[in-house]
Design an enzyme around this catalytic site. Structure first.
Site, mmCIF file in Angstrom:
data_model
loop_
_atom_site.group_PDB
_atom_site.id
_atom_site.type_symbol
_atom_site.label_atom_id
_atom_site.label_comp_id
_atom_site.label_asym_id
_atom_site.label_seq_id
_atom_site.Cartn_x
_atom_site.Cartn_y
_atom_site.Cartn_z
ATOM 1 N N ASP A 134 43.194 -31.724 50.419
ATOM 2 C CA ASP A 134 42.905 -32.696 51.186
ATOM 3 C C ASP A 134 42.050 -33.847 50.974
ATOM 4 O O ASP A 134 40.786 -33.512 50.508
ATOM 5 C CB ASP A 134 42.371 -31.736 52.618
ATOM 6 N N ASP A 184 44.117 -37.621 54.470
ATOM 7 C CA ASP A 184 43.598 -37.879 55.534
ATOM 8 C C ASP A 184 43.633 -39.301 56.222
ATOM 9 O O ASP A 184 43.184 -40.182 55.591
ATOM 10 C CB ASP A 184 42.236 -37.193 55.839
ATOM 11 N N ASP A 222 43.749 -29.624 63.440
ATOM 12 C CA ASP A 222 43.247 -30.659 64.583
ATOM 13 C C ASP A 222 44.061 -30.442 65.827
ATOM 14 O O ASP A 222 43.583 -31.023 67.040
ATOM 15 C CB ASP A 222 43.668 -32.083 64.088
#
Length: 547
Positions: A100, A202, A318
């Site tokens: 990530d 991201d 999230d």
């Protein structure tokens, strides 16, 4: 149009949120050795890619999405040696690790930023976005932060404001500066050289921003920057790359993921997720409109049929838990979790499983806001209650949509702290862990885990699931989501009841055949196709027959 096969077309990705997965040293925080200890579990599930949420060095203002050193590991997660061991041990099990990567912003403790704020003529000053105050000393403009409040933060030392779309401790990088691009590309290649399988990028749609025009997402410079990144790093490698793009439309997604454009393998889009947010406000949740939900998912399946590629997901770090958001996490938890899995995994694209999804982990409803840890949740609770929203109203919205719903520790067993740690975890475990845990799932041959395992095996054995066309059935039905996947060898009819009621539907004549094989179902016995089918609450099945 015939697609060139890629290894990630039939892959299934498992997302790990490291601090909540498994704690090997019992300090209350998950770590890399904890992940290593569970690789055989993931191998048994059948996944062949792990998306690892950030483990880089970080002050953890936003749980690691604020990176202070891209080429080091946060001490709470372990060491670089642990990271290299994870890569090697995963490779032995034919599992690739995608990292990530956050390059829209860094931590305010990153060397680049600590240098940048020393003086206006520091060599790193233009790595970030600075503006002078207005004549009256106020902020340059009224742009807001995603986490609440304004996007400009005053720096006493140099007498200017810096820009941050997220926390004030996450200053945005200046992608107009070629040196920033070079530094990021160099760092990405460093990780590629260590054997990673790709990147999840991201909020990558924000790097082409034009601040003074108040353009943040999908700015005009975005795609040239991504194509340059592709050329400089992963473009000539066989890696999986997925961009997080909150506002993407199908047309935008084609720009990102059409192989001819040399950008990414795929993107995450969130149109189906935000349908339960009133006017796009996650803190104002509304009920799911199934016909609209189906229209959105169908649109993405059809629009990206021949160009680009879909990522398939219900939840992540999230988002709230899928079974709580789209299913029934009480009476029909098992049935609805299996139904959601079948709906998703039989579509075209690469499925993503978020840790705990495969055992039907649910949202959590802590009694007090003090039990939450997520910076976004805490900021918005404070902001909204100070502006007149009743605390109980805001807490109800937190129970439904807080990011901490997906971050409670992984439930491994019915022992203390769900077997996650022998110490008090960084975030409380969900109280339902004695019933919902991995040990229980592995002992029950009819568990959600084994349903996921079977879906993953089917994807790897049936090309129609990977490459077949998509045709919706019962498009306007208020309760049922059905579709047909087709290729030259097979047709696959998938039928899913999204409600807690029995539903009878008339089967299209073209799908009525005695030669059909029910390849997956979520009740004890499977359906026989006839003129009509009556679906039990949250019943779901897929029928395969020759084309």
């Amino acid at each position: 149009m015939k697609m060139t096969p890629k290894w990630w077309h039939d892959a299934v990705v498992y997302q790990i949120y490291p601090r909540s997965f498994c704690d090997s040293n019992n300090d209350g925080m998950g770590d890399l050795q904890g992940i290593i200890s569970k690789l055989d579990y993931l191998k048994a599930l059948g996944v062949n890619v792990i998306w690892l949420s950030p483990v880089y060095r970080s002050p953890m203002d936003d749980n690691g999405y604020d990176i202070s050193d891209y080429q080091d590991i946060a001490a709470e997660f372990g060491s670089m040696e642990d990271m290299l061991q994870l890569l090697a041990d995963a490779k032995q099990r034919d599992i690739r690790i995608i990292m990530d990567l956050v390059v829209n912003h860094t931590s305010d403790e990153h060397l680049w930023f600590t240098e940048a704020r020393k003086s206006k003529d520091n060599p790193y000053r233009d790595y970030y976005i600075w503006r002078q105050p207005k004549e009256d000393g106020s902020v340059p403009d009224d742009q807001g932060s995603v986490f609440g409040g304004g996007a400009w933060e005053w720096d006493d030392n140099t007498g200017e404001y810096y820009f941050h779309l997220f926390s004030k401790r996450q200053p945005d990088l200046n992608w107009e500066n070629p040196k920033v691009q070079e530094e990021v590309h160099k760092m990405m290649n460093w990780w590629i050289d260590r054997g990673i399988g790709g990147f999840r990028l991201d909020v990558i749609d924000l790097i082409g921003k034009e601040i003074d025009k108040k353009i943040t997402g999908n700015g005009p410079r975005l795609h040239p920057l991504l194509q340059e990144m592709n050329r400089a790093t992963f473009g000539d490698k066989d890696l999986l790359t997925v961009g997080e793009t909150w506002d993407a439309t199908p047309e935008m997604a084609k720009l990102y993921s059409d192989p001819a454009r040399n950008e990414f393998s795929m993107v995450f889009q969130f149109e189906h997720i935000s349908l339960t947010w009133k006017h796009g406000d996650k803190w104002n949740p509304i009920a799911l409109d199934l016909p609209e939900f189906k229209r959105v998912l169908t649109k993405w399946q059809i629009e990206l049929a021949d160009e680009g590629w879909n990522s398939l997901f219900w939840n992540n770090h999230d988002l709230p838990r899928a079974v709580s958001k789209f299913g029934d996490d009480k009476q029909y938890r098992v049935e609805s979790a299996k139904m959601l899995a079948t709906t998703l995994h039989m579509m075209k694209g690469t499925p993503y499983v978020y840790q705990g999804e495969e055992i039907g982990m649910t949202n959590v409803a802590f009694d007090s806001i003090d039990d939450y840890r997520d910076i976004e949740t805490l900021n918005f609770y404070k902001e909204r209650t100070e502006n007149g929203v009743a605390p109980e109203t805001m807490l109800a919205a937190v129970h439904e949509n807080s990011r901490d719903n997906g971050r409670t520790p992984m439930q491994w067993s019915n022992t203390d702290n769900a077997g996650f740690s022998t110490s008090q975890p960084w975030l409380q475990v969900n109280p339902n862990y004695p019933e919902i845990n991995v040990d229980a799932a592995l002992e029950d041959q009819n568990s959600i885990f084994y349903h996921y395992q079977k879906l993953i095996k089917l994807r790897k054995s049936l090309p129609v699931i990977v490459y077949g066309t998509f045709e919706p059935v019962f498009e306007e039905h208020e309760q049922v989501f059905g579709y047909v996947r087709s290729d030259e060898q097979h047709r696959l009819f998938v039928l899913n009841n999204f409600t807690a009621s029995n539903v009878t539907v008339a089967v299209p004549e073209s799908l009525q055949t005695a030669q059909a094989e029910c390849i997956i179902f979520n009740y004890e016995s499977h359906q026989q196709l006839s003129n009509t089918v009556t679906l039990k609450p949250y019943e779901s099945f897929a029928v395969l027959f020759s084309a």
